[in-house]
Design a protein around this motif. Sequence first.
Motif, PDB file in Angstrom:
ATOM      1  N   ALA A 184      27.698  51.257  17.381  1.00 14.14           N
ATOM      2  CA  ALA A 184      26.916  50.899  16.201  1.00 14.14           C
ATOM      3  C   ALA A 184      25.968  52.024  15.801  1.00 14.14           C
ATOM      4  O   ALA A 184      25.810  52.325  14.605  1.00 14.14           O
ATOM      5  CB  ALA A 184      26.127  49.617  16.473  1.00 14.14           C
ATOM      6  N   ALA A 185      25.340  52.670  16.803  1.00 20.68           N
ATOM      7  CA  ALA A 185      24.439  53.780  16.495  1.00 20.68           C
ATOM      8  C   ALA A 185      25.205  54.950  15.903  1.00 20.68           C
ATOM      9  O   ALA A 185      24.724  55.635  14.990  1.00 20.68           O
ATOM     10  CB  ALA A 185      23.692  54.207  17.763  1.00 20.68           C
ATOM     11  N   ALA A 186      26.419  55.200  16.411  1.00 25.04           N
ATOM     12  CA  ALA A 186      27.226  56.288  15.864  1.00 25.04           C
ATOM     13  C   ALA A 186      27.637  56.000  14.417  1.00 25.04           C
ATOM     14  O   ALA A 186      27.661  56.905  13.582  1.00 25.04           O
ATOM     15  CB  ALA A 186      28.464  56.506  16.739  1.00 25.04           C
ATOM     16  N   LEU A 187      27.944  54.743  14.119  1.00 22.42           N
ATOM     17  CA  LEU A 187      28.298  54.386  12.737  1.00 22.42           C
ATOM     18  C   LEU A 187      27.111  54.547  11.798  1.00 22.42           C
ATOM     19  O   LEU A 187      27.289  54.830  10.601  1.00 22.42           O
ATOM     20  CB  LEU A 187      28.806  52.943  12.687  1.00 22.42           C
ATOM     21  N   ASP A 188      25.907  54.377  12.321  1.00 20.03           N
ATOM     22  CA  ASP A 188      24.704  54.575  11.507  1.00 20.03           C
ATOM     23  C   ASP A 188      24.339  56.041  11.341  1.00 20.03           C
ATOM     24  O   ASP A 188      23.330  56.356  10.701  1.00 20.03           O
ATOM     25  CB  ASP A 188      23.519  53.832  12.134  1.00 20.03           C
ATOM     26  N   TRP A 243      21.553  63.016  20.770  1.00 17.94           N
ATOM     27  CA  TRP A 243      20.197  62.893  21.295  1.00 17.94           C
ATOM     28  C   TRP A 243      19.538  61.593  20.846  1.00 17.94           C
ATOM     29  O   TRP A 243      18.863  60.929  21.633  1.00 17.94           O
ATOM     30  CB  TRP A 243      19.369  64.090  20.859  1.00 17.94           C
ATOM     31  N   ARG A 244      19.751  61.222  19.582  1.00 15.47           N
ATOM     32  CA  ARG A 244      19.140  59.987  19.094  1.00 15.47           C
ATOM     33  C   ARG A 244      19.753  58.771  19.775  1.00 15.47           C
ATOM     34  O   ARG A 244      19.055  57.797  20.084  1.00 15.47           O
ATOM     35  CB  ARG A 244      19.311  59.890  17.584  1.00 15.47           C
ATOM     36  N   ARG A 245      21.067  58.795  20.041  1.00 13.57           N
ATOM     37  CA  ARG A 245      21.698  57.680  20.754  1.00 13.57           C
ATOM     38  C   ARG A 245      21.168  57.579  22.178  1.00 13.57           C
ATOM     39  O   ARG A 245      20.944  56.476  22.678  1.00 13.57           O
ATOM     40  CB  ARG A 245      23.223  57.856  20.780  1.00 13.57           C
ATOM     41  N   PHE A 246      20.931  58.740  22.790  1.00 18.16           N
ATOM     42  CA  PHE A 246      20.367  58.695  24.144  1.00 18.16           C
ATOM     43  C   PHE A 246      18.952  58.134  24.129  1.00 18.16           C
ATOM     44  O   PHE A 246      18.584  57.328  24.997  1.00 18.16           O
ATOM     45  CB  PHE A 246      20.364  60.107  24.743  1.00 18.16           C
ATOM     46  N   ARG A 247      18.161  58.541  23.139  1.00 22.01           N
ATOM     47  CA  ARG A 247      16.761  58.132  23.100  1.00 22.01           C
ATOM     48  C   ARG A 247      16.599  56.677  22.705  1.00 22.01           C
ATOM     49  O   ARG A 247      15.696  55.995  23.217  1.00 22.01           O
ATOM     50  CB  ARG A 247      15.998  59.034  22.114  1.00 22.01           C
ATOM     51  N   THR A 248      17.437  56.159  21.839  1.00 23.18           N
ATOM     52  CA  THR A 248      17.252  54.800  21.323  1.00 23.18           C
ATOM     53  C   THR A 248      18.143  53.762  21.990  1.00 23.18           C
ATOM     54  O   THR A 248      17.835  52.573  21.934  1.00 23.18           O
ATOM     55  CB  THR A 248      17.522  54.773  19.809  1.00 23.18           C
ATOM     56  N   VAL A 249      19.244  54.194  22.608  1.00 22.85           N
ATOM     57  CA  VAL A 249      20.176  53.244  23.214  1.00 22.85           C
ATOM     58  C   VAL A 249      20.261  53.422  24.724  1.00 22.85           C
ATOM     59  O   VAL A 249      20.033  52.481  25.492  1.00 22.85           O
ATOM     60  CB  VAL A 249      21.589  53.380  22.579  1.00 22.85           C
ATOM     61  N   THR A 250      20.579  54.651  25.146  1.00 24.59           N
ATOM     62  CA  THR A 250      20.841  54.867  26.574  1.00 24.59           C
ATOM     63  C   THR A 250      19.579  54.742  27.407  1.00 24.59           C
ATOM     64  O   THR A 250      19.559  54.026  28.421  1.00 24.59           O
ATOM     65  CB  THR A 250      21.472  56.253  26.777  1.00 24.59           C
ATOM     66  N   TRP A 251      18.517  55.446  27.003  1.00 25.91           N
ATOM     67  CA  TRP A 251      17.321  55.468  27.846  1.00 25.91           C
ATOM     68  C   TRP A 251      16.639  54.109  27.970  1.00 25.91           C
ATOM     69  O   TRP A 251      16.225  53.747  29.078  1.00 25.91           O
ATOM     70  CB  TRP A 251      16.346  56.516  27.332  1.00 25.91           C
ATOM     71  N   PRO A 252      16.489  53.305  26.899  1.00 25.42           N
ATOM     72  CA  PRO A 252      15.886  51.979  27.093  1.00 25.42           C
ATOM     73  C   PRO A 252      16.660  51.113  28.079  1.00 25.42           C
ATOM     74  O   PRO A 252      16.057  50.364  28.848  1.00 25.42           O
ATOM     75  CB  PRO A 252      15.904  51.382  25.682  1.00 25.42           C
ATOM     76  N   ALA A 253      17.990  51.205  28.062  1.00 23.39           N
ATOM     77  CA  ALA A 253      18.781  50.416  29.010  1.00 23.39           C
ATOM     78  C   ALA A 253      18.720  51.000  30.415  1.00 23.39           C
ATOM     79  O   ALA A 253      18.847  50.269  31.400  1.00 23.39           O
ATOM     80  CB  ALA A 253      20.232  50.349  28.541  1.00 23.39           C
ATOM     81  N   LEU A 254      18.509  52.307  30.517  1.00 20.62           N
ATOM     82  CA  LEU A 254      18.510  52.982  31.813  1.00 20.62           C
ATOM     83  C   LEU A 254      17.129  53.021  32.459  1.00 20.62           C
ATOM     84  O   LEU A 254      17.020  53.300  33.659  1.00 20.62           O
ATOM     85  CB  LEU A 254      19.032  54.408  31.627  1.00 20.62           C
TER      86      LEU A 254
END
Length: 320
Positions: free
Chosen positions: A216-220, A225-236
């Motif tokens: 979903a983030a990629a489609l937006d 880097w933004r996917r890591f900061r907004t998706v990966t890191w909060p879950a990790l």
Amino acid sequence: MTSATAMERSGKERSRSGRAGSGRAGGPGRPLGHGAWFLVLPALIPILVLSVGPLLYGIALAFTDAQSGRTEPTEWIGALNFRDLAHDTLFWDSFGIGLLWAVGVTVPQFVLALGLALLLNQNLRFRWLARALAIIPWAMPEVVVGIMWRLVYSPDAGVLNETLRDLGLGEGRDWLSGLATALPAVIVVGIWAGMPQTTVALLAGLQNTPQELHEAAALDGAGAWRRFRTVTWPALRPVALAITALNFIWSFNAFALVYVLTNGGPGGRTRLPMLFAYEEAFRYGQFGYAAAMGCVMVAVIAVLLSLQLVGRLRQGEEGR
């Protein structure tokens, strides 16, 4: 009997059976019965005998003048060992070295392990082989790791010095005996030896991150880097906080690796608190004094664990 009457009676029977089941020992919201403790005892007895018992004995020993080779009975001296320890500059120097070692190992270890975990999480060829190779240092005993790296750092025929000579970068040096290089050299070994377990923990956290969020983030239009900061890191982040706290504690309590590499030398530059307590107990026979050192280290670890637990609880409350 009509179908409505049958359904009503069946509902009443289920309600009575539910109330009866909830009143039994071990039901929802009820404590376990006395018989259930017999199922827990096989797990509790080893913990009490091998962990809690020695811990309490060590705390009691810290308030005595216990020494090796004494013919007089051990006496209770109160907080005298702790008062002496408060003025022991050698111990507090080792304490500072231990903190420097723990931070120097934990921070680079996490950064490198995070990069390796992100790489191993990609769809690469022979990914299974790369994952297997990444955990090899974790499978090796610390004594074996220390002996292997002593050979690497050997001033005469070590791999590191031979490589530097071949590259024309000098004649090499005695890395583990130099006052300026001993601690950094040992920190490098600590990072290498502990990185696999951090990588495995972070990789597990990455695999638990829903792939739909990345898509979903990629489609937006979000970049890597933004996917890591907004998706990966909060879950990790929960896994990262937990493994970082554990790595810091494990590094602060390190003994075997540094003992094999330098034995605390040169000049005490790598004498960690655990090494200092070991020498006081088994080289100089000051068991009570060494136990007081252990109590101080346990207190520090307890504070770190408390801070980590408070952080996790606050994070859980914010996530609600």
